[in-house]
Write an enzyme that holds these catalytic residues in place. Structure first.
Site, short mmCIF file in Angstrom:
data_model
loop_
_atom_site.label_atom_id
_atom_site.label_comp_id
_atom_site.label_asym_id
_atom_site.label_seq_id
_atom_site.Cartn_x
_atom_site.Cartn_y
_atom_site.Cartn_z
N HIS A 395 0.86 -1.18 0.00
CA HIS A 395 0.00 0.00 0.00
C HIS A 395 0.90 1.23 0.00
O HIS A 395 1.63 1.47 0.96
CB HIS A 395 -0.92 0.01 1.22
CG HIS A 395 -1.93 -1.09 1.20
ND1 HIS A 395 -2.40 -1.70 2.35
CD2 HIS A 395 -2.56 -1.70 0.17
CE1 HIS A 395 -3.28 -2.62 2.02
NE2 HIS A 395 -3.39 -2.65 0.71
N GLU A 398 1.26 3.84 3.03
CA GLU A 398 1.69 3.37 4.35
C GLU A 398 3.20 3.40 4.43
O GLU A 398 3.89 2.38 4.45
CB GLU A 398 1.12 1.97 4.60
CG GLU A 398 -0.41 1.96 4.62
CD GLU A 398 -1.00 0.57 4.69
OE1 GLU A 398 -0.22 -0.41 4.72
OE2 GLU A 398 -2.24 0.45 4.69
N HIS A 491 2.96 -3.11 7.25
CA HIS A 491 1.85 -2.23 6.88
C HIS A 491 1.76 -1.06 7.84
O HIS A 491 2.47 -0.99 8.85
CB HIS A 491 0.52 -3.00 6.91
CG HIS A 491 0.29 -3.88 5.73
ND1 HIS A 491 -0.54 -3.55 4.70
CD2 HIS A 491 0.79 -5.11 5.42
CE1 HIS A 491 -0.56 -4.52 3.80
NE2 HIS A 491 0.25 -5.48 4.22
N GLU A 564 1.43 -4.34 11.62
CA GLU A 564 0.77 -3.06 11.42
C GLU A 564 1.34 -2.03 12.39
O GLU A 564 1.36 -2.25 13.60
CB GLU A 564 -0.74 -3.19 11.66
CG GLU A 564 -1.42 -4.26 10.83
CD GLU A 564 -1.87 -3.75 9.48
OE1 GLU A 564 -1.83 -2.52 9.28
OE2 GLU A 564 -2.27 -4.57 8.64
#
Length: 773
Positions: A395, A398, A491, A564
């Site tokens: 992504h 990010e 992420h 994350e």
């Protein structure tokens, strides 16, 4: 003995090929004599100059050595496949190193510049920033409840000071070029910016994102972000430049087209600001700034979807400064190229770090693959090594994932004993940037296909999703060769604080129950102020089947995770209430390596302690869940009787259902050949339409019934009126007849006047009153 002429395989093949077409018809001996004549002449001169009385070589090995020496010094040997090295007076032939799969610049040694879509304008300036960590933790913003919520102006109001073309949903990627399309004009409306107070905005650089800026007040600006290219969704990432600043004036910036319902800005997150003046004079880089911060619902909508606004105020520290604002610490494709050049240019690191191209992206940018391991003398030891696969930046918005990846690579490529032990134990396959195209153009979530790559790991469209297709193929080949101990994709998360992991529950293996949770628990112990274990989820959701985490787990990698990292900061320990810096994100890469050593420690004491702790934690979670549901709690409950997925909520990741389906260019092709089919409605939509139709039908039936009843009543009343008129006429005629009889009688029989008068009058009254008479 006549010396043997040794030719290169390529030269021999070309010679046979040319002879087939009529060239080189002479004997092979003559060809060898012609080719070796210059080399022998040079050799003879050197022997005469040295007056050597040494013996002539007599054996075949001596003849070969002589030929190697002659070919090394002769200009006729032009093959690039074989290289001759002089080692301790001997000439040893070897194969040349394979060429790099990407080209480099011979002038400055940097890797290739990024390639942009042909419809993207790019300024010629090169944007770069220094790395810097503030000396003290940066505190979160504390909301007061009195923050202003500016109302978004209507279209046409205010002064447009900056605007570039939008990312049209109906368009699609067609081609690319190095450096993009050069800017032909200045898109800023304030050409004479030095003569007024208007700020000068710019975002047409690598990873930049700002589509429009409108001045709505003396020092107030409304900002519109560009959606991901070839889509109409995903506005979260912003990164733009501001010039013509004035010191000490409270400017207000309001981003007007955000699409997420909630944000960490409501929990104290501040935007990032970078001042070139401070970077040059003080060595200060990105820092958290802003006040009066509010994230709220807008009165406007887009394609039926509700929009949200982010507003903040800021006072620039210097006049005529060049400043940048960003959602998170930028890390561009060029930054990655510079880091790769630094890592691979070190001769000592090149012994255990090999850089190759995994594939090319849609725009032709290189997707790099790093293979990191210590060279093994014993081949059996090399085959027995387990593999670890680490990826990042699927992504584009990010960027915190890239900073964790940088910390991981800095540690694993260092000279520390722990790094050396990791390289001796594992083979690391690292893809530091999975979506370079999206990073370059400033997307938040999608690639140039207009789709979320982390929902298409199962796709067979190799040409549309080359980055993840080749990553999956690489992992499959790796699994065929050796065991893959762990897969992790880095992420960022926009709605939760701290760092945490998403994993997959291993079902059907009682002996390995809860083992997938050991690595995250160990990581939380190594980074107690940053990693939050209770924020980890291990539920395998159907909507996330196309993610890399679940696809790799389906292929047989039991420890398959996404790590994350928040865009904001920490709520744990001494770092509670503070923002994460780029140094904090890099430290998570270091802790990841430390946890690998703990997880694979030959002494499994730590592992067993963590398993026991996990059993206690899971049992407590089950008890708490049952209490909330109002069920009876059995203290001797067996974990094997309860599905762990039932006690967990969803991973609460971003909804990318808008990015599912075919890539944008294939949708365009399909529209030419296929008729547009009627969209299948959901059950909720069908129920709503049924209720709507039913209500309309009932209303029509009621109206028809009322109309029928009214007409019937009207007809009945009309009929009764007409019949009543007829009866009245009959009664009148009867009355007149009776009265006439009475008159006739009184005229002819006057003697009977009294009795006949009374009777006649009485009969007339009775006729009028009683219709039956």
């Amino acid at each position: 003995m006549k010396p043997e002429f040794l030719t290169d395989p390529y030269e021999s093949f070309m010679q046979r090929h040319l002879k087939y077409y009529g060239y080189f018809k002479e004997d092979k001996a003559k060809d060898a004599e012609v080719l070796l004549r210059p080399a022998r002449r040079t050799r003879r001169k050197e022997e005469e100059a040295t007056d050597s009385d040494s013996e002539r070589p007599s054996s075949l090995e001596d003849h070969k050595r002589l030929i190697y020496s002659l070919l090394l010094e002769s200009a006729v040997f032009k093959s690039r496949q074989i290289v001759f090295d002089k080692q301790e007076g001997q000439v040893i032939p070897r194969l040349s190193e394979p060429r790099d799969l990407f080209s480099t610049s011979k002038k400055n040694g940097l890797l290739k510049p990024p390639r942009w879509p042909t419809d993207c304008e790019v300024i010629s300036e090169v944007i770069s920033h220094i790395e810097w960590d503030p000396p003290h933790p940066e505190l979160l913003y504390r909301p007061t409840g009195k923050e202003a919520m500016p109302i978004v102006s209507y279209e046409g109001e205010g002064k447009v000071v900056y605007e570039i073309s939008q990312a049209y949903k109906g368009s699609y990627y067609t081609g690319s070029r190095t450096g993009g399309r050069r800017c032909t004009s200045n898109v800023s409306a304030n050409m004479d910016g030095k003569n007024n107070n208007d700020l000068q905005f710019e975002s047409r650089f690598e990873s930049g994102n700002l589509q429009k800026a409108v001045k709505v007040g003396a020092y107030e600006y409304e900002l519109t972000l560009r959606t991901d290219l070839y889509t109409s969704k995903h506005t979260q990432w912003f990164y733009f430049r501001v010039k013509n600043t004035r010191r000490g004036i409270p400017y207000r910036f309001t981003v007007t087209n955000l699409m997420k319902r909630n944000s960490l800005y409501n929990e104290g997150m501040k935007p990032l600001m970078y001042s070139e003046h401070d970077a040059t004079l003080r060595g200060e880089g990105w820092r958290r700034e802003g006040g009066d911060i509010k994230y709220y619902r807008s009165s406007r909508s887009q394609e039926g979807a509700t929009l949200y606004c982010l507003t903040w105020t800021f006072e620039f520290p210097h006049d005529d400064d060049t400043c940048y604002f960003a959602h998170c610490y930028p890390y561009t494709y060029s930054d990655l190229n510079r880091d790769l050049q630094r890592w691979t240019s070190d001769p000592s690191r090149s012994q255990y770090c090999k850089l190759r191209a995994l594939c090319r992206s849609l725009a032709g940018n290189t997707v790099y693959l790093l293979t990191i391991t210590s060279p093994s003398i014993n081949p059996a030891l090399a085959v027995g090594k387990k593999a670890v696969v680490v990826t990042a930046r699927v992504h584009p918005g990010e960027t915190n994932g890239s900073w964790m990846m940088k910390g991981f690579l800095d540690f694993i490529l260092s000279d520390s004993p722990d790094a050396q032990l990791l390289r001796d134990t594992f083979i690391f396959k690292v893809v530091p940037m999975l979506n370079p195209d999206g990073v370059i153009v400033g997307n938040y979530r999608c690639s140039l296909s207009g789709r979320d790559l982390n929902r298409n790991y199962r796709s067979m469209l190799k040409d549309s999703f080359p980055c993840i297709w080749h990553t999956r193929a690489m992992v499959k080949r790796l699994l065929a060769e050796r065991e893959v101990l762990l897969y992790c994709d880095f992420h960022g998360h926009s709605r939760k604080n701290n760092v945490f992991m998403y994993g997959c529950n291993n079902k059907g293996q009682p002996e390995s129950k809860l083992h997938e949770r050991v690595f995250p628990l160990m990581l939380s112990k190594n980074a107690p102020d940053k990693f939050y274990f209770k924020g980890c989820k291990f539920k395998v959701q159907k909507s996330k089947e196309g993610t890399g985490r679940i696809v790799m787990w389906r292929h047989g990698i039991r420890n398959s995770y996404t790590m994350e990292s928040t865009f904001c900061g920490s709520t744990l320990g001494q770092r509670k209430g503070t923002h994460f810096t780029s140094g904090d994100l890099k430290s998570m890469g270091h802790h990841f390596c430390d946890t690998l050593l703990d997880y694979c420690d030959p002494d499994n004491t730590k592992f067993q302690v963590c398993v026991s702790e996990l059993q206690t934690l899971v049992r407590e979670d089950i008890m708490e869940k049952l209490r909330r549901l109002g069920r009876d709690v059995d203290p001797d409950v067996n974990l094997s009787d309860i599905s762990l997925s039932d006690i967990e909520s969803s991973t609460s990741g971003s909804n990318s259902s808008e990015s599912d389906g075919l890539p944008a260019h294939l949708l365009h092709m399909a529209s030419k050949f296929c008729q547009k089919k009627k969209r299948l409605r959901s059950r909720k939509e069908r129920n709503h339409m049924y209720q709507k139709r039913s209500s309309k039908h009932k209303a029509k039936s009621r109206d028809a019934a009322e109309i029928t009843e009214t007409s019937a009543q009207t007809t009945k009343s009309t009929a009764s009126k007409s019949s009543g008129k007829v009866e009245v006429e009959k009664r009148k005629r009867k009355v007149s007849h009776v009265c006439g009889m009475w008159s006739y009688t009184t005229t002819n029989h006057f003697s009977r006047f009294d009795a006949d008068y009374v009777n006649g009058f009485y009969q007339a009254q009775q006729v009028v009153r009683d219709p039956s008479i």
